[in-house]
Design a protein around this motif. Sequence first.
Motif, PDB file in Angstrom:
ATOM      1  N   GLY A   1       0.843  -1.188   0.000  1.00 16.73           N
ATOM      2  CA  GLY A   1       0.000   0.000   0.000  1.00 16.73           C
ATOM      3  C   GLY A   1       0.879   1.239   0.000  1.00 16.73           C
ATOM      4  N   ALA A   2       0.314   2.349  -0.452  1.00 13.18           N
ATOM      5  CA  ALA A   2       1.086   3.598  -0.534  1.00 13.18           C
ATOM      6  C   ALA A   2       1.629   4.011   0.830  1.00 13.18           C
ATOM      7  N   GLU A   3       0.914   3.652   1.909  1.00 11.42           N
ATOM      8  CA  GLU A   3       1.333   4.088   3.247  1.00 11.42           C
ATOM      9  C   GLU A   3       2.680   3.483   3.667  1.00 11.42           C
ATOM     10  N   LYS A   4       3.096   2.413   2.988  1.00 12.66           N
ATOM     11  CA  LYS A   4       4.387   1.776   3.298  1.00 12.66           C
ATOM     12  C   LYS A   4       5.576   2.614   2.789  1.00 12.66           C
ATOM     13  N   VAL A   5       5.312   3.420   1.755  1.00 14.66           N
ATOM     14  CA  VAL A   5       6.406   4.108   1.067  1.00 14.66           C
ATOM     15  C   VAL A   5       6.861   5.328   1.866  1.00 14.66           C
ATOM     16  N   GLY A   6       8.151   5.369   2.211  1.00 17.75           N
ATOM     17  CA  GLY A   6       8.666   6.491   2.992  1.00 17.75           C
ATOM     18  C   GLY A   6       9.335   7.556   2.139  1.00 17.75           C
ATOM     19  N   TYR A   7       9.830   7.153   0.973  1.00 17.59           N
ATOM     20  CA  TYR A   7      10.576   8.099   0.131  1.00 17.59           C
ATOM     21  C   TYR A   7      10.310   7.819  -1.345  1.00 17.59           C
ATOM     22  N   ILE A   8      10.179   8.902  -2.100  1.00 12.32           N
ATOM     23  CA  ILE A   8      10.066   8.802  -3.559  1.00 12.32           C
ATOM     24  C   ILE A   8      11.190   9.628  -4.159  1.00 12.32           C
ATOM     25  N   ASN A   9      11.991   9.005  -5.021  1.00  7.78           N
ATOM     26  CA  ASN A   9      12.914   9.816  -5.807  1.00  7.78           C
ATOM     27  C   ASN A   9      12.117  10.303  -7.008  1.00  7.78           C
ATOM     28  N   ALA A  10      11.900  11.622  -7.057  1.00  2.53           N
ATOM     29  CA  ALA A  10      11.030  12.216  -8.065  1.00  2.53           C
ATOM     30  C   ALA A  10      11.700  12.257  -9.426  1.00  2.53           C
TER      31      ALA A  10
ATOM     32  N   HIS B   1      -1.903  10.143   2.816  1.00  2.00           N
ATOM     33  CA  HIS B   1      -0.502   9.856   3.153  1.00  2.00           C
ATOM     34  C   HIS B   1       0.478  10.771   2.415  1.00  2.00           C
ATOM     35  N   ALA B   2      -0.054  11.582   1.494  1.00  2.00           N
ATOM     36  CA  ALA B   2       0.831  12.421   0.667  1.00  2.00           C
ATOM     37  C   ALA B   2       1.673  13.362   1.518  1.00  2.00           C
ATOM     38  N   ASP B   3       1.146  13.781   2.659  1.00  2.00           N
ATOM     39  CA  ASP B   3       1.891  14.706   3.517  1.00  2.00           C
ATOM     40  C   ASP B   3       3.002  14.003   4.292  1.00  2.00           C
ATOM     41  N   GLU B   4       2.936  12.674   4.370  1.00  2.20           N
ATOM     42  CA  GLU B   4       3.928  11.941   5.171  1.00  2.20           C
ATOM     43  C   GLU B   4       5.107  11.460   4.346  1.00  2.20           C
ATOM     44  N   VAL B   5       4.888  11.301   3.027  1.00  2.00           N
ATOM     45  CA  VAL B   5       5.966  10.748   2.200  1.00  2.00           C
ATOM     46  C   VAL B   5       6.964  11.861   1.842  1.00  2.00           C
ATOM     47  N   MET B   6       8.247  11.513   1.864  1.00  5.95           N
ATOM     48  CA  MET B   6       9.275  12.468   1.424  1.00  5.95           C
ATOM     49  C   MET B   6       9.523  12.241  -0.058  1.00  5.95           C
ATOM     50  N   ILE B   7       9.656  13.332  -0.801  1.00  2.00           N
ATOM     51  CA  ILE B   7       9.902  13.230  -2.244  1.00  2.00           C
ATOM     52  C   ILE B   7      10.958  14.270  -2.616  1.00  2.00           C
ATOM     53  N   SER B   8      12.078  13.806  -3.150  1.00  4.31           N
ATOM     54  CA  SER B   8      13.101  14.791  -3.517  1.00  4.31           C
ATOM     55  C   SER B   8      13.592  14.556  -4.938  1.00  4.31           C
ATOM     56  N   SER B   9      14.104  15.615  -5.532  1.00  3.50           N
ATOM     57  CA  SER B   9      14.687  15.515  -6.865  1.00  3.50           C
ATOM     58  C   SER B   9      16.184  15.791  -6.782  1.00  3.50           C
TER      59      SER B   9
ATOM     60  N   ILE C   1      19.434   8.044   5.107  1.00  3.90           N
ATOM     61  CA  ILE C   1      19.622   9.465   4.778  1.00  3.90           C
ATOM     62  C   ILE C   1      18.872   9.780   3.487  1.00  3.90           C
ATOM     63  N   ILE C   2      18.021  10.800   3.552  1.00  2.00           N
ATOM     64  CA  ILE C   2      17.227  11.190   2.402  1.00  2.00           C
ATOM     65  C   ILE C   2      17.950  12.344   1.696  1.00  2.00           C
ATOM     66  N   ALA C   3      18.268  12.131   0.422  1.00  2.00           N
ATOM     67  CA  ALA C   3      18.949  13.175  -0.359  1.00  2.00           C
ATOM     68  C   ALA C   3      17.998  14.359  -0.536  1.00  2.00           C
ATOM     69  N   PRO C   4      18.530  15.577  -0.477  1.00  2.00           N
ATOM     70  CA  PRO C   4      17.664  16.754  -0.556  1.00  2.00           C
ATOM     71  C   PRO C   4      17.357  17.196  -1.990  1.00  2.00           C
TER      72      PRO C   4
ATOM     73  N   PRO D   1       2.475  26.430  -4.312  1.00  2.00           N
ATOM     74  CA  PRO D   1       1.246  25.776  -3.824  1.00  2.00           C
ATOM     75  C   PRO D   1       0.851  24.556  -4.654  1.00  2.00           C
ATOM     76  N   GLU D   2       1.311  24.495  -5.891  1.00  2.00           N
ATOM     77  CA  GLU D   2       0.972  23.326  -6.716  1.00  2.00           C
ATOM     78  C   GLU D   2       1.950  22.165  -6.512  1.00  2.00           C
ATOM     79  N   CYS D   3       2.963  22.397  -5.675  1.00  2.00           N
ATOM     80  CA  CYS D   3       3.922  21.326  -5.351  1.00  2.00           C
ATOM     81  C   CYS D   3       4.092  21.302  -3.836  1.00  2.00           C
ATOM     82  N   SER D   4       2.985  21.120  -3.124  1.00  2.00           N
ATOM     83  CA  SER D   4       3.029  21.304  -1.678  1.00  2.00           C
ATOM     84  C   SER D   4       3.323  20.007  -0.925  1.00  2.00           C
ATOM     85  N   LEU D   5       4.238  19.198  -1.467  1.00  3.83           N
ATOM     86  CA  LEU D   5       4.641  17.966  -0.781  1.00  3.83           C
ATOM     87  C   LEU D   5       5.926  18.232   0.003  1.00  3.83           C
ATOM     88  N   ASP D   6       6.339  17.250   0.814  1.00  8.72           N
ATOM     89  CA  ASP D   6       7.601  17.381   1.557  1.00  8.72           C
ATOM     90  C   ASP D   6       8.751  17.058   0.608  1.00  8.72           C
TER      91      ASP D   6
END
Lengths: 87, 402
Positions: free
Chosen positions: B284-293, B316-324, B352-355, B364-369
Amino acid sequence: MSGVKERVIEIIAEQAVLEPSDVSLDQSLADLGVDSMGLVEAIFSIEESFDIQVPFNANEPEKSDFDISSVATVVATVEKLVAEQAG
Amino acid sequence: MRRVVITGSGTINPLGHSVPETYEAMREGRCGIGELDIRDVERLSIRIGGQVKGYNPDQRFNRQQQALYDRFTQFTLIAAEEAIAQSGLEFSGHVAAESGVVLGTSGGGLNTQDENYRAVYEEGKNRVHPFIVPKLMNNSAASHVSMNYNLKGPSFTVATACASSNHAMGQAFWLIRSGAATAIVTGGSESMLCFGGVKAWEGLRVMSRDACRPFSANRNGMVQGEGAGIFVFEEFEHAKARGAGILAEVVGFSMTSDAADIVMPSQHGATRAILGALKDARIGAEKVGYINAHGTGTAANDKTECAAVSKVFGRHADEVMISSTKSMHGHLIGGTGAVELLACLMALNDGIIAPTIGYEEPDPECSLDVVPNEAREAKVSHVLSNAFAFGGQNAVLALRTL
C-alpha cells in the motif's frame, strides 16, 4: 518597419493552418488553435526570418518578456526586437 | 515467484566518480552543476550543465580502447567495474550463460556523432575513422560490458528518453523474476554535453540558464547532466547461497504510456505508473517512505508529478518524502534513473534522504515534503523511483530493505 506585420502573420497562420487573411490582430494564439509546440515553432521561424533572438522560456511563457496575448502584441514585440537588434 | 535483489552499485556522475563519493555529495547537498567546458560553448545560449569533472580518459583507457569507447561507454564501463566488484560475482560456466546486460541510454554515442559530423560537414573531410559505427551505436556500452565480463545471456539497450534507465532496470528485474536470467548488469549512461547535444535542447526552450530548482516556485527549467549508474541485479536465492551483501530488494515495476502528447506529461499516465508499481510490489502507498522524483525543474513536470503523487497517496501524501536529486547532478536523460536509484539505496541503507537543493520559494501546486536544501535522517523501508519521459513513456520502480 514595413513587412514585419505581414511576415509575422504569415508565420502564425502557417502554424494555425490558416490563410494569412483569416488571421486578425485582436485574436490570441490560443484562439487560432496554436498550441505550445506551435508557439515554439513560430518563435523559431520569427528568429530565422528576422535574424533576431526572441526571449522566450517555454517553461513559464507568462513570465517571458515576449508578449503572446494577441497577434498584435506579437507583431509589436517583434517590431521592437527588430529595431533593437538591427545591425 | 523468484525474488530479485541488488548486490552491486557503481557510478560516475557530476557528484563523484564512485558510489561513496556520490553519497557524500548527496548527504551534503552539494551541487555538481556549473559552467560548461565544451568546444564552441560561446555559440550556445545555455552554458551550464552537470559535467563529469576531473575525468581524464587517458588514465582509464588505452588508445585502442578509446577508439572504440564513446564517452557514454567509458562512463558505463567505469560504473560497471565498481558495481561488479562490489557484487563479488564471477561470470563463468552456467552463471555466465544465464547473465546479461540491460542498459538505458537516449543519445548513445552522441559525442562521436557530433565530432564526426563536424569533421565531414564543417571541416570538409571525406574520411572518418573506421570504428565510428561501432563506437556510436546505442548498444555499444551494453556490448562492451558483456564482452569485458563474459556475460552471455540476454543483452540489449532500451531507449525511452528520460525514462530509459528505469525501463532498462525494470526489464532486468522481470528477466530475473521470470526465470530468464540469474543476474543482469543494468542501469544506464548518457553523455550529451557536446555542442550539438546542448544546441538541440536549447531549441526546445525548456532549459534553465542558471540552476535546476525542482518544485521551487521560481524554477525556470531543466539542466542537463552526464554520467552513468550501473547495478548488479541478482536472483535472491543465488545471492544468498554465495553470501553476497544485499543492498535492496526490487519488489515492483510498472510501465505506462500517456498516449497523448510528445512532450507534455500527463497526470493520468504518471498516476497509473505509480499505482502499477505499488500493485506489482503488493504494498500500500502508506508503506512508502521516500520517492525519488522525476523532478526536472520544468513547470510542466513538477506540477503534474506532484498532482499524481497526491492522487495516489491521498492522505498519506503529507507523510511521504519526495526529492529531486536532479537539482544536484542535473538531468542525465537516459542515465538519470540509474544515478537517482542511488538516492533510493542511500535512503534504504543509510537512513539518509537526499535533498532537493536550490529550493527557494514554496509552490502551492507542489506542496509535498520535497526535503528542501538539506539531507534528512529518516528510517524508510520502501521507496519508489519515478521516471516520466518525453513521448509519454513512464516507468516506476519499487524497492525495499531486506
